[in-house]
Write a protein that holds these residues in place. Structure first.
Motif, PDB file in Angstrom:
ATOM      1  N   LYS A  20       0.839  -1.130   0.200  1.00 14.72           N
ATOM      2  CA  LYS A  20      -0.002  -0.007  -0.122  1.00 14.72           C
ATOM      3  C   LYS A  20       0.953   1.418   0.065  1.00 14.72           C
ATOM      4  N   TYR A  21       1.930   1.224   0.666  1.00 12.89           N
ATOM      5  CA  TYR A  21       2.712   2.546   1.012  1.00 12.89           C
ATOM      6  C   TYR A  21       3.496   2.577  -0.542  1.00 12.89           C
ATOM      7  N   LEU A  22       4.083   1.489  -0.978  1.00 18.60           N
ATOM      8  CA  LEU A  22       4.739   1.716  -2.362  1.00 18.60           C
ATOM      9  C   LEU A  22       3.727   2.107  -3.303  1.00 18.60           C
ATOM     10  N   PRO A 125       9.442   9.030  -7.628  1.00 15.71           N
ATOM     11  CA  PRO A 125       8.151   9.636  -7.269  1.00 15.71           C
ATOM     12  C   PRO A 125       7.981  10.142  -5.943  1.00 15.71           C
ATOM     13  N   THR A 126       6.976  10.848  -5.531  1.00 14.60           N
ATOM     14  CA  THR A 126       6.809  11.453  -4.395  1.00 14.60           C
ATOM     15  C   THR A 126       5.910  10.510  -3.517  1.00 14.60           C
ATOM     16  N   TYR A 127       5.914  10.630  -2.349  1.00 17.23           N
ATOM     17  CA  TYR A 127       4.896   9.866  -1.349  1.00 17.23           C
ATOM     18  C   TYR A 127       3.967  10.843  -0.829  1.00 17.23           C
ATOM     19  N   ILE A 128       2.859  10.347  -0.363  1.00 22.87           N
ATOM     20  CA  ILE A 128       1.738  11.382   0.292  1.00 22.87           C
ATOM     21  C   ILE A 128       2.409  11.601   1.902  1.00 22.87           C
ATOM     22  N   SER A 129       2.549  13.001   2.034  1.00 26.75           N
ATOM     23  CA  SER A 129       2.932  13.534   3.142  1.00 26.75           C
ATOM     24  C   SER A 129       2.186  13.600   4.191  1.00 26.75           C
ATOM     25  N   SER A 130       0.677  13.772   3.980  1.00 27.38           N
ATOM     26  CA  SER A 130      -0.440  13.930   4.970  1.00 27.38           C
ATOM     27  C   SER A 130      -1.203  12.750   5.141  1.00 27.38           C
ATOM     28  N   VAL A 131      -1.472  12.435   6.317  1.00 29.74           N
ATOM     29  CA  VAL A 131      -2.438  11.327   6.491  1.00 29.74           C
ATOM     30  C   VAL A 131      -3.334  11.620   7.429  1.00 29.74           C
ATOM     31  N   VAL A 137      -5.119  15.460  11.344  1.00 27.31           N
ATOM     32  CA  VAL A 137      -4.442  15.668   9.973  1.00 27.31           C
ATOM     33  C   VAL A 137      -2.978  15.743  10.406  1.00 27.31           C
ATOM     34  N   ILE A 138      -2.152  14.719   9.876  1.00 24.63           N
ATOM     35  CA  ILE A 138      -0.831  14.610  10.171  1.00 24.63           C
ATOM     36  C   ILE A 138       0.164  14.877   9.135  1.00 24.63           C
ATOM     37  N   PHE A 165       3.649   4.148  15.541  1.00 25.45           N
ATOM     38  CA  PHE A 165       2.257   3.226  15.681  1.00 25.45           C
ATOM     39  C   PHE A 165       1.330   3.394  14.150  1.00 25.45           C
ATOM     40  N   ILE A 166       1.049   4.627  13.559  1.00 23.22           N
ATOM     41  CA  ILE A 166       0.423   4.726  12.345  1.00 23.22           C
ATOM     42  C   ILE A 166       0.974   3.825  11.223  1.00 23.22           C
ATOM     43  N   ASP A 167       2.201   3.778  11.182  1.00 23.25           N
ATOM     44  CA  ASP A 167       2.811   2.715  10.025  1.00 23.25           C
ATOM     45  C   ASP A 167       2.750   1.491  10.334  1.00 23.25           C
ATOM     46  N   HIS A 168       2.466   0.771  11.705  1.00 22.76           N
ATOM     47  CA  HIS A 168       2.206  -0.250  12.100  1.00 22.76           C
ATOM     48  C   HIS A 168       0.916  -0.656  12.657  1.00 22.76           C
TER      49      HIS A 168
END
Length: 224
Positions: A20-22, A125-131, A137-138, A165-168
Motif C-alpha cells: 500500500k505504501y509503495l 516519485p513522491t509519497y503522500i506526506s499527509s495522513v 491531519v498529520i 504506530f500509524i505505520d504499524h
C-alpha cells in the motif's frame, strides 16, 4: 512512467502494508508471499526487487543470485529480521544495493526505493506526506498536526512514536521493541520512558486509538 517493484515478504500483514505504501508513493507493485512464486517472475525484469531474507520455501539469498543471473543491473533491497548483523554482512558481500532491518517504518523503505530508482531512471516519485487519522491531519514533512482547525504541538520523539504506530497498525509492540527502534543505541534509561511518551501523546490526542496490552506492550488499533 511508473516504476515496477516486486516485493517478496511472507508476513501477509506486513506485505499488504508495504504494498500500500509503495503504491501510494507512485510505484506499480507486484507482491509475493513466498519465494517459489516470485521465482516464476524473475524474467519479468521489474525495476527493483525487495526481498525478505527468511522465506518459508527458500531464502532471499537464493532469489538474489537468480535475479542477478538474469538481470545483473536490477537493484535489490534486502529485508532482514531485527539485529541479524550477519544477514547484513552476507547481503552486502553478495552485492545487494541496500538493506533494511525489521522493525522499520514503511517510509524508510520508500526513501530507499526512491533513492535507488531515482539513481537508475531519473527523478523518484513522491509519497503522500499527509495522513488523516481519527480526525487528526498529520503532516509528515512539516511535523504538524491539526484537529478541527486547532494546531497540536508534539515533541520530536512524540511525533516519531506517533508515526511508528500509524505505520504499524494492529501490531503489538513491547516497550523493548519500541526502545530499540526509536531511541538511540546508547540510551541506558528506564523503558518507562515509552510509557511516559505514550501518556503525553494520549493527553494531546485523546481520540487516537493507542491501546495498552497489559503484560506485553502497546498497539495502535486501526478499525477497517
Amino acid at each position: 512512467m511508473s516504476h515496477t517493484v516486486f516485493l517478496v515478504e511472507d508476513n501477509q500483514d506486513l506485505n499488504s502494508i508495504l504494498q500500500k505504501y509503495l503504491e501510494n508513493a507512485g510505484f506499480t507493485v507486484e507482491a509475493f508471499l513466498d519465494g517459489l512464486t516470485a521465482q516464476q517472475k524473475i524474467h519479468a525484469n521489474p525495476d527493483l526487487w525487495i526481498l525478505d531474507i527468511m522465506l518459508p520455501d527458500t531464502t532471499g539469498y537464493t532469489l538474489f543470485k537468480e535475479i542477478k543471473d538474469v538481470s545483473p543491473q536490477t537493484p535489490v533491497i534486502f529485508i532482514s529480521a531485527k539485529n541479524q548483523d550477519i544477514d547484513r554482512v552476507v547481503g552486502l558481500e553478495l552485492g545487494c544495493d541496500d538493506y533494511i532491518s525489521k522493525p522499520f517504518l514503511p517510509r524508510e523503505l520508500i526513501i530507499k526505493t526512491q533513492k535507488l530508482l531515482g539513481h537508475k531512471n531519473g527523478p523518484a516519485p513522491t509519497y503522500i506526506s499527509s495522513v488523516k487519522v481519527n480526525g487528526y491531519v498529520i503532516n509528515r514533512e512539516n511535523h504538524t498536526i491539526h484537529h478541527e482547525g486547532v494546531s497540536l504541538s508534539l515533541t520530536s520523539k512524540e511525533f516519531e512514536l506517533l508515526l511508528f504506530f500509524i505505520d504499524h497498525p494492529n501490531r503489538v509492540f513491547t516497550r523493548e521493541q519500541i526502545l530499540d527502534r526509536l531511541w538511540e543505541e546508547n540510551y541506558f534509561g528506564s523503558d518507562r520512558v515509552v510509557d511516559d511518551t505514550i501518556r503525553r501523546i494520549r493527553k494531546k490526542m485523546p481520540h487516537l486509538p493507542i491501546e495498552t496490552i497489559y503484560g506485553y506492550g502497546y498497539r495502535y488499533r486501526l478499525v477497517k
